[in-house]
Design a protein around this motif. Structure first.
Motif, PDB file in Angstrom:
ATOM      1  N   ASP A 187     101.372  55.531  13.315  1.00  0.00           N
ATOM      2  CA  ASP A 187     100.860  56.893  13.181  1.00  0.00           C
ATOM      3  C   ASP A 187     101.662  57.881  14.006  1.00  0.00           C
ATOM      4  O   ASP A 187     101.094  58.748  14.677  1.00  0.00           O
ATOM      5  CB  ASP A 187      99.387  56.928  13.579  1.00  0.00           C
ATOM      6  N   SER A 204      89.478  57.676  19.522  1.00  0.00           N
ATOM      7  CA  SER A 204      90.109  57.549  18.212  1.00  0.00           C
ATOM      8  C   SER A 204      90.449  58.931  17.666  1.00  0.00           C
ATOM      9  O   SER A 204      89.672  59.884  17.825  1.00  0.00           O
ATOM     10  CB  SER A 204      89.172  56.813  17.248  1.00  0.00           C
ATOM     11  N   ASN A 205      91.600  59.070  17.061  1.00  0.00           N
ATOM     12  CA  ASN A 205      92.149  60.305  16.494  1.00  0.00           C
ATOM     13  C   ASN A 205      92.716  61.254  17.553  1.00  0.00           C
ATOM     14  O   ASN A 205      93.070  62.384  17.245  1.00  0.00           O
ATOM     15  CB  ASN A 205      91.132  61.052  15.629  1.00  0.00           C
ATOM     16  N   THR A 210      92.350  60.424   7.608  1.00  0.00           N
ATOM     17  CA  THR A 210      91.877  59.093   7.192  1.00  0.00           C
ATOM     18  C   THR A 210      90.350  59.030   7.101  1.00  0.00           C
ATOM     19  O   THR A 210      89.810  58.030   6.646  1.00  0.00           O
ATOM     20  CB  THR A 210      92.370  58.020   8.179  1.00  0.00           C
ATOM     21  N   ASP A 258      91.002  64.568  10.937  1.00  0.00           N
ATOM     22  CA  ASP A 258      91.494  63.208  10.709  1.00  0.00           C
ATOM     23  C   ASP A 258      91.611  62.972   9.205  1.00  0.00           C
ATOM     24  O   ASP A 258      90.602  62.842   8.512  1.00  0.00           O
ATOM     25  CB  ASP A 258      90.532  62.199  11.327  1.00  0.00           C
ATOM     26  N   ARG A 289      94.357  55.149  16.834  1.00  0.00           N
ATOM     27  CA  ARG A 289      93.475  54.742  15.734  1.00  0.00           C
ATOM     28  C   ARG A 289      92.638  53.547  16.172  1.00  0.00           C
ATOM     29  O   ARG A 289      92.961  52.854  17.128  1.00  0.00           O
ATOM     30  CB  ARG A 289      94.303  54.351  14.502  1.00  0.00           C
TER      31      ARG A 289
END
Length: 486
Positions: free
Chosen positions: A377, A458-459, A432, A430, A397
Protein backbone atom coordinates in the motif's frame (compact mmCIF):
# COMPACT_ATOMS: atom_id res chain seq x y z
CA UNK A 1 10.54 -8.05 -9.55
CA UNK A 2 11.46 -8.71 -13.18
CA UNK A 3 11.41 -5.47 -15.18
CA UNK A 4 12.06 -4.58 -18.83
CA UNK A 5 13.04 -0.98 -19.63
CA UNK A 6 12.76 0.22 -23.22
CA UNK A 7 15.22 3.02 -23.93
CA UNK A 8 18.73 3.58 -22.61
CA UNK A 9 18.62 7.38 -22.73
CA UNK A 10 18.75 9.74 -19.78
CA UNK A 11 15.34 8.79 -18.43
CA UNK A 12 15.92 5.07 -18.98
CA UNK A 13 19.30 5.24 -17.26
CA UNK A 14 17.87 7.05 -14.23
CA UNK A 15 15.05 4.54 -13.95
CA UNK A 16 17.50 1.63 -14.23
CA UNK A 17 19.81 3.20 -11.64
CA UNK A 18 16.98 3.50 -9.12
CA UNK A 19 15.45 0.07 -9.70
CA UNK A 20 18.72 -1.88 -9.85
CA UNK A 21 19.67 -0.53 -6.43
CA UNK A 22 16.52 -2.17 -5.04
CA UNK A 23 17.65 -5.62 -6.19
CA UNK A 24 15.23 -5.94 -9.13
CA UNK A 25 16.02 -8.08 -12.18
CA UNK A 26 16.46 -5.45 -14.92
CA UNK A 27 16.73 -5.85 -18.71
CA UNK A 28 17.21 -2.79 -20.93
CA UNK A 29 16.32 -2.75 -24.64
CA UNK A 30 17.90 -0.22 -27.00
CA UNK A 31 19.15 -0.07 -30.58
CA UNK A 32 22.41 1.59 -29.49
CA UNK A 33 24.77 -1.29 -28.66
CA UNK A 34 27.49 1.03 -27.36
CA UNK A 35 25.10 2.73 -24.98
CA UNK A 36 23.96 -0.64 -23.63
CA UNK A 37 27.57 -1.73 -23.08
CA UNK A 38 28.14 1.40 -21.01
CA UNK A 39 25.07 0.69 -18.87
CA UNK A 40 26.07 -2.95 -18.36
CA UNK A 41 29.52 -1.82 -17.23
CA UNK A 42 27.99 0.51 -14.61
CA UNK A 43 24.96 -1.44 -13.39
CA UNK A 44 23.99 -5.01 -12.62
CA UNK A 45 21.58 -5.42 -15.54
CA UNK A 46 21.22 -7.16 -18.90
CA UNK A 47 21.15 -5.38 -22.25
CA UNK A 48 19.31 -6.50 -25.39
CA UNK A 49 20.06 -4.77 -28.69
CA UNK A 50 17.04 -4.25 -30.92
CA UNK A 51 13.73 -2.50 -31.56
CA UNK A 52 11.34 -2.73 -28.62
CA UNK A 53 8.25 -3.06 -30.78
CA UNK A 54 9.62 -6.30 -32.32
CA UNK A 55 8.07 -9.33 -30.54
CA UNK A 56 11.26 -11.39 -31.02
CA UNK A 57 13.31 -8.70 -29.26
CA UNK A 58 10.82 -8.59 -26.39
CA UNK A 59 10.96 -12.37 -26.17
CA UNK A 60 14.77 -12.26 -26.03
CA UNK A 61 14.47 -9.75 -23.18
CA UNK A 62 12.36 -12.22 -21.20
CA UNK A 63 8.90 -10.76 -21.77
CA UNK A 64 7.23 -14.14 -21.22
CA UNK A 65 7.70 -13.93 -17.46
CA UNK A 66 8.19 -10.18 -16.90
CA UNK A 67 6.25 -8.38 -14.15
CA UNK A 68 6.58 -4.82 -15.47
CA UNK A 69 7.55 -3.04 -18.69
CA UNK A 70 8.60 0.62 -18.61
CA UNK A 71 8.71 2.14 -22.10
CA UNK A 72 10.74 5.36 -21.97
CA UNK A 73 12.26 5.62 -25.44
CA UNK A 74 12.53 9.05 -27.10
CA UNK A 75 9.41 8.69 -29.30
CA UNK A 76 5.88 8.50 -27.88
CA UNK A 77 4.69 6.22 -30.67
CA UNK A 78 7.48 3.70 -29.98
CA UNK A 79 6.55 3.54 -26.30
CA UNK A 80 2.84 3.13 -26.93
CA UNK A 81 3.23 0.44 -29.61
CA UNK A 82 5.72 -1.42 -27.42
CA UNK A 83 3.16 -1.49 -24.58
CA UNK A 84 0.44 -2.79 -26.89
CA UNK A 85 2.67 -5.55 -28.27
CA UNK A 86 3.78 -6.48 -24.74
CA UNK A 87 0.15 -6.84 -23.59
CA UNK A 88 -1.20 -8.69 -26.65
CA UNK A 89 1.74 -11.02 -27.26
CA UNK A 90 3.09 -11.59 -23.73
CA UNK A 91 0.34 -10.43 -21.35
CA UNK A 92 2.79 -8.43 -19.20
CA UNK A 93 0.65 -7.40 -16.19
CA UNK A 94 1.93 -3.83 -15.69
CA UNK A 95 2.77 -1.38 -18.47
CA UNK A 96 4.15 2.15 -18.04
CA UNK A 97 4.80 4.49 -20.98
CA UNK A 98 6.65 7.77 -21.18
CA UNK A 99 4.46 10.16 -23.19
CA UNK A 100 5.65 13.69 -23.94
CA UNK A 101 2.63 14.89 -25.94
CA UNK A 102 0.15 16.67 -23.67
CA UNK A 103 -2.76 15.69 -25.92
CA UNK A 104 -1.86 12.00 -25.76
CA UNK A 105 -1.21 11.84 -22.02
CA UNK A 106 -4.75 13.01 -21.27
CA UNK A 107 -6.53 10.73 -23.78
CA UNK A 108 -8.12 7.94 -21.74
CA UNK A 109 -9.68 6.44 -24.85
CA UNK A 110 -6.33 6.00 -26.60
CA UNK A 111 -4.44 4.81 -23.53
CA UNK A 112 -7.15 2.56 -22.07
CA UNK A 113 -8.02 -1.10 -22.67
CA UNK A 114 -9.48 -0.43 -26.10
CA UNK A 115 -6.41 1.56 -27.14
CA UNK A 116 -2.74 1.03 -26.28
CA UNK A 117 -3.63 -0.61 -22.94
CA UNK A 118 -1.20 1.44 -20.83
CA UNK A 119 -1.60 1.20 -17.05
CA UNK A 120 0.30 4.38 -16.23
CA UNK A 121 1.67 7.34 -18.19
CA UNK A 122 4.74 9.25 -17.04
CA UNK A 123 5.79 12.60 -18.46
CA UNK A 124 9.11 13.95 -17.12
CA UNK A 125 8.37 17.41 -18.52
CA UNK A 126 5.04 17.62 -16.69
CA UNK A 127 6.60 16.31 -13.46
CA UNK A 128 9.37 18.90 -13.75
CA UNK A 129 6.85 21.70 -14.34
CA UNK A 130 4.89 20.75 -11.21
CA UNK A 131 8.13 20.51 -9.22
CA UNK A 132 9.28 24.00 -10.23
CA UNK A 133 5.78 25.31 -9.54
CA UNK A 134 6.12 24.20 -5.89
CA UNK A 135 9.46 25.98 -5.59
CA UNK A 136 7.82 29.17 -6.86
CA UNK A 137 4.95 28.77 -4.39
CA UNK A 138 7.44 28.24 -1.52
CA UNK A 139 10.46 30.36 -2.57
CA UNK A 140 12.51 29.60 0.55
CA UNK A 141 12.46 25.84 -0.09
CA UNK A 142 15.08 23.78 -1.92
CA UNK A 143 12.65 20.89 -2.34
CA UNK A 144 8.91 20.46 -1.75
CA UNK A 145 7.24 17.05 -1.92
CA UNK A 146 3.64 16.21 -1.03
CA UNK A 147 2.00 13.29 0.79
CA UNK A 148 -1.54 12.25 1.71
CA UNK A 149 -3.13 14.12 -1.17
CA UNK A 150 -1.19 17.29 -0.40
CA UNK A 151 -2.10 17.43 3.31
CA UNK A 152 1.51 16.85 4.41
CA UNK A 153 4.83 17.88 2.86
CA UNK A 154 8.52 17.28 3.21
CA UNK A 155 10.59 20.37 2.53
CA UNK A 156 14.32 21.00 2.34
CA UNK A 157 15.53 24.42 3.47
CA UNK A 158 18.96 26.02 3.82
CA UNK A 159 19.38 27.13 7.45
CA UNK A 160 20.55 30.74 7.80
CA UNK A 161 22.13 32.44 10.79
CA UNK A 162 19.71 34.71 12.61
CA UNK A 163 16.62 32.62 11.80
CA UNK A 164 14.65 31.69 14.94
CA UNK A 165 15.29 27.94 14.79
CA UNK A 166 18.94 28.03 13.75
CA UNK A 167 21.61 27.63 16.40
CA UNK A 168 19.41 25.55 18.70
CA UNK A 169 19.15 21.87 19.56
CA UNK A 170 16.22 19.98 18.05
CA UNK A 171 14.79 19.28 21.51
CA UNK A 172 14.54 23.04 22.11
CA UNK A 173 12.65 23.64 18.86
CA UNK A 174 9.63 21.75 20.17
CA UNK A 175 9.42 24.18 23.08
CA UNK A 176 9.97 27.22 20.84
CA UNK A 177 7.08 26.29 18.52
CA UNK A 178 4.74 23.95 20.44
CA UNK A 179 1.82 24.68 18.08
CA UNK A 180 3.71 23.74 14.90
CA UNK A 181 3.43 20.05 14.04
CA UNK A 182 6.80 19.50 12.39
CA UNK A 183 9.63 16.99 12.59
CA UNK A 184 13.21 17.40 11.42
CA UNK A 185 14.02 14.07 9.78
CA UNK A 186 17.48 14.77 8.31
CA UNK A 187 20.28 17.29 8.15
CA UNK A 188 22.97 17.40 5.47
CA UNK A 189 25.93 19.45 6.64
CA UNK A 190 28.77 21.02 4.69
CA UNK A 191 32.36 20.21 5.64
CA UNK A 192 35.54 21.70 4.21
CA UNK A 193 36.86 19.79 1.17
CA UNK A 194 34.13 17.15 1.53
CA UNK A 195 30.67 16.52 0.09
CA UNK A 196 27.66 17.26 2.28
CA UNK A 197 27.35 14.60 4.97
CA UNK A 198 24.18 13.12 6.46
CA UNK A 199 23.77 13.98 10.14
CA UNK A 200 21.63 11.67 12.24
CA UNK A 201 18.98 13.72 14.04
CA UNK A 202 17.94 13.35 17.66
CA UNK A 203 17.05 15.82 20.40
CA UNK A 204 20.70 16.75 21.00
CA UNK A 205 21.44 17.61 17.35
CA UNK A 206 22.20 21.29 16.75
CA UNK A 207 20.86 23.07 13.65
CA UNK A 208 23.79 25.08 12.27
CA UNK A 209 23.89 27.84 9.64
CA UNK A 210 24.41 26.34 6.19
CA UNK A 211 22.71 23.03 7.02
CA UNK A 212 20.29 21.60 4.48
CA UNK A 213 17.38 20.67 6.77
CA UNK A 214 14.61 18.25 5.79
CA UNK A 215 11.36 18.87 7.67
CA UNK A 216 8.01 17.04 7.59
CA UNK A 217 4.91 19.08 8.41
CA UNK A 218 1.29 19.73 7.51
CA UNK A 219 0.90 21.74 4.32
CA UNK A 220 -0.76 24.73 5.98
CA UNK A 221 2.29 25.18 8.22
CA UNK A 222 4.98 24.84 5.55
CA UNK A 223 5.43 28.59 5.00
CA UNK A 224 5.89 29.12 8.75
CA UNK A 225 8.38 26.23 8.96
CA UNK A 226 10.47 27.56 6.06
CA UNK A 227 10.54 31.07 7.50
CA UNK A 228 11.69 29.84 10.91
CA UNK A 229 14.81 28.27 9.40
CA UNK A 230 15.55 30.73 6.62
CA UNK A 231 14.96 34.37 7.69
CA UNK A 232 15.17 36.47 10.84
CA UNK A 233 12.03 37.20 12.86
CA UNK A 234 10.14 40.18 11.53
CA UNK A 235 11.63 40.01 8.04
CA UNK A 236 8.88 39.80 5.44
CA UNK A 237 8.75 37.01 2.87
CA UNK A 238 9.59 38.03 -0.67
CA UNK A 239 7.35 36.29 -3.20
CA UNK A 240 8.52 35.28 -6.67
CA UNK A 241 7.24 37.86 -9.12
CA UNK A 242 9.93 38.21 -11.82
CA UNK A 243 11.04 35.00 -13.52
CA UNK A 244 13.59 34.58 -16.29
CA UNK A 245 13.88 31.26 -18.15
CA UNK A 246 16.90 30.23 -20.22
CA UNK A 247 15.77 27.77 -22.89
CA UNK A 248 12.47 27.64 -24.77
CA UNK A 249 11.78 23.91 -24.65
CA UNK A 250 8.71 21.96 -23.57
CA UNK A 251 9.25 22.64 -19.87
CA UNK A 252 9.51 26.41 -20.43
CA UNK A 253 6.30 26.36 -22.48
CA UNK A 254 4.38 24.31 -19.90
CA UNK A 255 5.68 26.48 -17.06
CA UNK A 256 4.76 29.74 -18.79
CA UNK A 257 1.21 28.51 -19.38
CA UNK A 258 0.84 27.25 -15.82
CA UNK A 259 2.16 30.40 -14.16
CA UNK A 260 0.13 32.70 -16.39
CA UNK A 261 -3.06 30.94 -15.30
CA UNK A 262 -2.09 31.59 -11.67
CA UNK A 263 -1.21 35.23 -12.41
CA UNK A 264 1.08 37.70 -10.59
CA UNK A 265 4.30 36.66 -12.35
CA UNK A 266 6.28 38.50 -15.03
CA UNK A 267 7.98 35.91 -17.24
CA UNK A 268 10.77 36.28 -19.79
CA UNK A 269 12.07 33.37 -21.89
CA UNK A 270 15.47 33.57 -23.60
CA UNK A 271 15.92 31.13 -26.52
CA UNK A 272 18.95 30.98 -28.81
CA UNK A 273 17.17 29.45 -31.84
CA UNK A 274 15.27 32.14 -33.81
CA UNK A 275 12.84 29.65 -35.39
CA UNK A 276 11.96 28.23 -31.98
CA UNK A 277 11.43 31.80 -30.71
CA UNK A 278 8.81 32.42 -33.39
CA UNK A 279 7.10 29.10 -32.61
CA UNK A 280 7.22 29.71 -28.86
CA UNK A 281 5.87 33.26 -29.13
CA UNK A 282 2.81 31.90 -30.95
CA UNK A 283 2.12 29.34 -28.20
CA UNK A 284 2.74 31.18 -24.93
CA UNK A 285 0.24 33.69 -23.44
CA UNK A 286 0.57 37.23 -24.78
CA UNK A 287 2.03 38.67 -21.57
CA UNK A 288 5.05 36.31 -21.67
CA UNK A 289 8.06 37.96 -23.32
CA UNK A 290 10.15 35.74 -25.65
CA UNK A 291 13.67 36.98 -26.43
CA UNK A 292 16.12 35.61 -28.99
CA UNK A 293 19.62 35.30 -27.57
CA UNK A 294 22.14 33.34 -25.51
CA UNK A 295 21.51 33.25 -21.75
CA UNK A 296 25.27 32.96 -21.15
CA UNK A 297 25.72 36.40 -22.75
CA UNK A 298 26.34 38.98 -20.02
CA UNK A 299 25.04 41.84 -22.18
CA UNK A 300 21.64 40.19 -22.68
CA UNK A 301 21.21 39.47 -18.99
CA UNK A 302 22.23 43.01 -18.12
CA UNK A 303 19.88 44.61 -20.67
CA UNK A 304 16.98 42.54 -19.26
CA UNK A 305 17.69 43.69 -15.67
CA UNK A 306 18.85 40.36 -14.26
CA UNK A 307 19.52 42.08 -10.93
CA UNK A 308 15.73 42.44 -10.44
CA UNK A 309 14.93 38.78 -11.19
CA UNK A 310 13.52 36.76 -8.28
CA UNK A 311 14.10 33.36 -9.91
CA UNK A 312 16.36 32.46 -12.83
CA UNK A 313 15.69 29.03 -14.39
CA UNK A 314 18.27 27.47 -16.72
CA UNK A 315 16.24 24.82 -18.57
CA UNK A 316 18.17 24.14 -21.79
CA UNK A 317 19.19 20.62 -22.86
CA UNK A 318 22.89 21.38 -22.26
CA UNK A 319 24.19 20.86 -18.70
CA UNK A 320 27.24 23.07 -19.14
CA UNK A 321 25.23 25.96 -20.56
CA UNK A 322 22.75 25.68 -17.69
CA UNK A 323 25.54 25.75 -15.14
CA UNK A 324 27.30 28.72 -16.75
CA UNK A 325 24.10 30.71 -17.26
CA UNK A 326 23.07 30.13 -13.64
CA UNK A 327 26.47 31.11 -12.25
CA UNK A 328 26.49 34.26 -14.38
CA UNK A 329 22.93 35.20 -13.41
CA UNK A 330 23.74 34.73 -9.72
CA UNK A 331 26.89 36.83 -9.97
CA UNK A 332 24.95 39.60 -11.71
CA UNK A 333 22.33 39.80 -8.98
CA UNK A 334 19.56 37.24 -9.57
CA UNK A 335 18.11 36.45 -6.15
CA UNK A 336 17.76 32.69 -6.73
CA UNK A 337 18.91 30.40 -9.54
CA UNK A 338 17.93 26.87 -10.57
CA UNK A 339 19.88 24.80 -13.10
CA UNK A 340 18.50 21.75 -14.88
CA UNK A 341 21.37 19.21 -14.84
CA UNK A 342 20.98 15.74 -16.31
CA UNK A 343 24.29 14.32 -15.10
CA UNK A 344 23.92 13.46 -11.43
CA UNK A 345 27.62 13.95 -10.70
CA UNK A 346 27.34 17.54 -11.95
CA UNK A 347 24.18 18.09 -9.90
CA UNK A 348 25.93 16.84 -6.74
CA UNK A 349 28.81 19.26 -7.33
CA UNK A 350 26.67 22.33 -7.98
CA UNK A 351 23.63 21.92 -5.70
CA UNK A 352 23.56 24.45 -2.88
CA UNK A 353 26.73 26.29 -3.94
CA UNK A 354 26.47 29.45 -6.05
CA UNK A 355 23.64 27.56 -7.74
CA UNK A 356 20.81 27.40 -5.23
CA UNK A 357 19.08 24.35 -6.74
CA UNK A 358 20.55 21.80 -9.16
CA UNK A 359 17.69 19.68 -10.46
CA UNK A 360 17.74 16.43 -12.43
CA UNK A 361 14.68 16.06 -14.70
CA UNK A 362 14.59 12.29 -14.28
CA UNK A 363 14.67 12.58 -10.47
CA UNK A 364 11.62 14.85 -10.59
CA UNK A 365 9.46 12.06 -12.05
CA UNK A 366 10.99 9.02 -10.38
CA UNK A 367 8.67 9.29 -7.39
CA UNK A 368 5.59 8.80 -9.56
CA UNK A 369 7.16 5.75 -11.15
CA UNK A 370 8.43 4.21 -7.92
CA UNK A 371 5.04 4.52 -6.21
CA UNK A 372 3.63 2.33 -8.98
CA UNK A 373 6.47 -0.19 -8.91
CA UNK A 374 6.48 -0.68 -5.13
CA UNK A 375 4.53 -3.50 -3.54
CA UNK A 376 1.78 -3.22 -0.92
CA UNK A 377 0.00 0.00 0.00
CA UNK A 378 2.70 2.49 -0.95
CA UNK A 379 0.90 5.74 -1.83
CA UNK A 380 3.78 8.11 -2.62
CA UNK A 381 7.53 7.88 -3.06
CA UNK A 382 9.86 10.84 -3.44
CA UNK A 383 13.50 10.57 -4.37
CA UNK A 384 15.64 13.04 -2.38
CA UNK A 385 19.26 14.17 -2.47
CA UNK A 386 19.57 13.16 -6.15
CA UNK A 387 18.37 9.61 -5.47
CA UNK A 388 20.38 8.74 -2.36
CA UNK A 389 17.59 9.21 0.19
CA UNK A 390 13.86 8.69 -0.03
CA UNK A 391 10.60 9.75 1.58
CA UNK A 392 7.87 7.14 1.56
CA UNK A 393 4.14 7.18 2.34
CA UNK A 394 2.61 3.81 3.18
CA UNK A 395 -0.86 2.89 4.48
CA UNK A 396 -1.29 0.65 7.52
CA UNK A 397 -3.81 -2.16 6.82
CA UNK A 398 -5.32 -5.00 8.79
CA UNK A 399 -5.64 -5.35 12.56
CA UNK A 400 -3.45 -6.36 15.49
CA UNK A 401 -3.65 -10.03 14.47
CA UNK A 402 -2.77 -9.61 10.80
CA UNK A 403 -0.35 -6.65 10.98
CA UNK A 404 2.98 -6.03 12.68
CA UNK A 405 2.13 -2.34 13.18
CA UNK A 406 -1.64 -1.82 13.55
CA UNK A 407 -2.74 -1.60 17.19
CA UNK A 408 0.83 -1.17 18.41
CA UNK A 409 2.64 1.73 20.00
CA UNK A 410 5.51 3.31 18.10
CA UNK A 411 7.86 2.08 20.84
CA UNK A 412 6.85 -1.49 20.00
CA UNK A 413 7.65 -1.18 16.27
CA UNK A 414 11.22 -2.10 15.40
CA UNK A 415 12.53 0.10 12.56
CA UNK A 416 16.11 0.19 11.25
CA UNK A 417 18.02 3.08 12.88
CA UNK A 418 18.39 4.82 9.48
CA UNK A 419 14.58 4.99 9.10
CA UNK A 420 12.65 7.89 10.67
CA UNK A 421 8.88 7.84 11.11
CA UNK A 422 8.00 11.46 10.49
CA UNK A 423 4.24 11.98 10.32
CA UNK A 424 0.94 10.14 10.47
CA UNK A 425 -2.10 11.40 8.56
CA UNK A 426 -5.27 9.93 10.07
CA UNK A 427 -8.84 10.11 8.84
CA UNK A 428 -8.39 9.95 5.07
CA UNK A 429 -11.08 8.07 3.11
CA UNK A 430 -10.33 4.35 2.83
CA UNK A 431 -11.01 3.12 -0.74
CA UNK A 432 -11.00 -0.50 0.49
CA UNK A 433 -13.93 0.16 2.85
CA UNK A 434 -16.82 1.88 0.98
CA UNK A 435 -19.05 1.88 4.07
CA UNK A 436 -16.53 4.00 5.99
CA UNK A 437 -15.77 6.46 3.19
CA UNK A 438 -18.79 8.71 3.77
CA UNK A 439 -18.18 8.95 7.50
CA UNK A 440 -14.46 9.70 6.97
CA UNK A 441 -15.21 12.31 4.30
CA UNK A 442 -17.16 14.36 6.87
CA UNK A 443 -14.16 14.47 9.23
CA UNK A 444 -11.10 16.63 8.72
CA UNK A 445 -7.97 14.44 8.51
CA UNK A 446 -5.43 14.87 11.32
CA UNK A 447 -1.70 15.38 10.89
CA UNK A 448 -0.08 13.64 13.87
CA UNK A 449 3.50 13.79 15.09
CA UNK A 450 4.18 10.23 16.25
CA UNK A 451 5.46 9.82 19.80
CA UNK A 452 6.59 6.65 21.54
CA UNK A 453 3.09 6.15 22.98
CA UNK A 454 1.22 6.81 19.69
CA UNK A 455 -0.75 3.76 18.51
CA UNK A 456 -0.94 3.02 14.77
CA UNK A 457 -4.50 2.56 13.51
CA UNK A 458 -5.75 0.84 10.37
CA UNK A 459 -5.81 3.23 7.37
CA UNK A 460 -3.18 5.54 8.90
CA UNK A 461 -0.98 7.09 6.22
CA UNK A 462 2.54 6.91 7.67
CA UNK A 463 5.36 9.00 6.18
CA UNK A 464 8.97 7.84 6.57
CA UNK A 465 12.35 9.32 5.75
CA UNK A 466 15.04 6.85 4.70
CA UNK A 467 18.62 8.08 4.49
CA UNK A 468 19.42 4.90 2.53
CA UNK A 469 16.79 3.82 0.01
CA UNK A 470 17.98 0.20 0.21
CA UNK A 471 15.95 -0.02 3.42
CA UNK A 472 12.65 0.42 1.56
CA UNK A 473 12.08 -3.33 1.40
CA UNK A 474 12.36 -3.58 5.19
CA UNK A 475 9.65 -0.93 5.67
CA UNK A 476 7.37 -2.54 3.10
CA UNK A 477 7.79 -5.94 4.74
CA UNK A 478 6.95 -4.48 8.15
CA UNK A 479 3.64 -3.06 6.86
CA UNK A 480 2.65 -6.15 4.87
CA UNK A 481 -0.62 -7.75 6.03
CA UNK A 482 -0.42 -11.48 6.72
CA UNK A 483 -3.28 -13.81 7.51
CA UNK A 484 -0.95 -15.94 9.62
CA UNK A 485 0.79 -13.24 11.66
CA UNK A 486 -0.04 -13.27 15.37
Amino acid sequence: MKIIILGAGRVGESVADSLVSERNDITVIDQDAERLRELQARYDLRGVVGNGIDPTVLADAGANDTDLLIACAAQDETNLVCCKVAKVMFNIPKLIARVRSSSLEKSEQLLGKEGFDVDRVICPEESLTRYIGKLIEFPEAMQVREFAGGRACIVAVRARGGAPMVGHRISALRLMAPDVAMRIVAIYRRFADEPDRFIYCDGATMVEPGDEVFVLSGREQIAQVLASFHRPSGQQARPVRRIMVAGGGKVALRLARQLTRQGNQHIKIIEVNPDRCVELASQVPSDVLVLQGDATDEDILSSESIENVDLFLALTSDDENNIMASLLAKRMGARRVLALINRRSYADLMHGTQIDIALSPAQAMLGELLAYVRQGDVQAVHSLRRGVAEALEIVARGDRKSSRVVGRKISEIHLPPEVTMGLIVRGLPDPTDPDAQHEQAEQEPQVILPRSHTVIESNDHVVFFLSNKRLVKDVEKLFRVSATYF
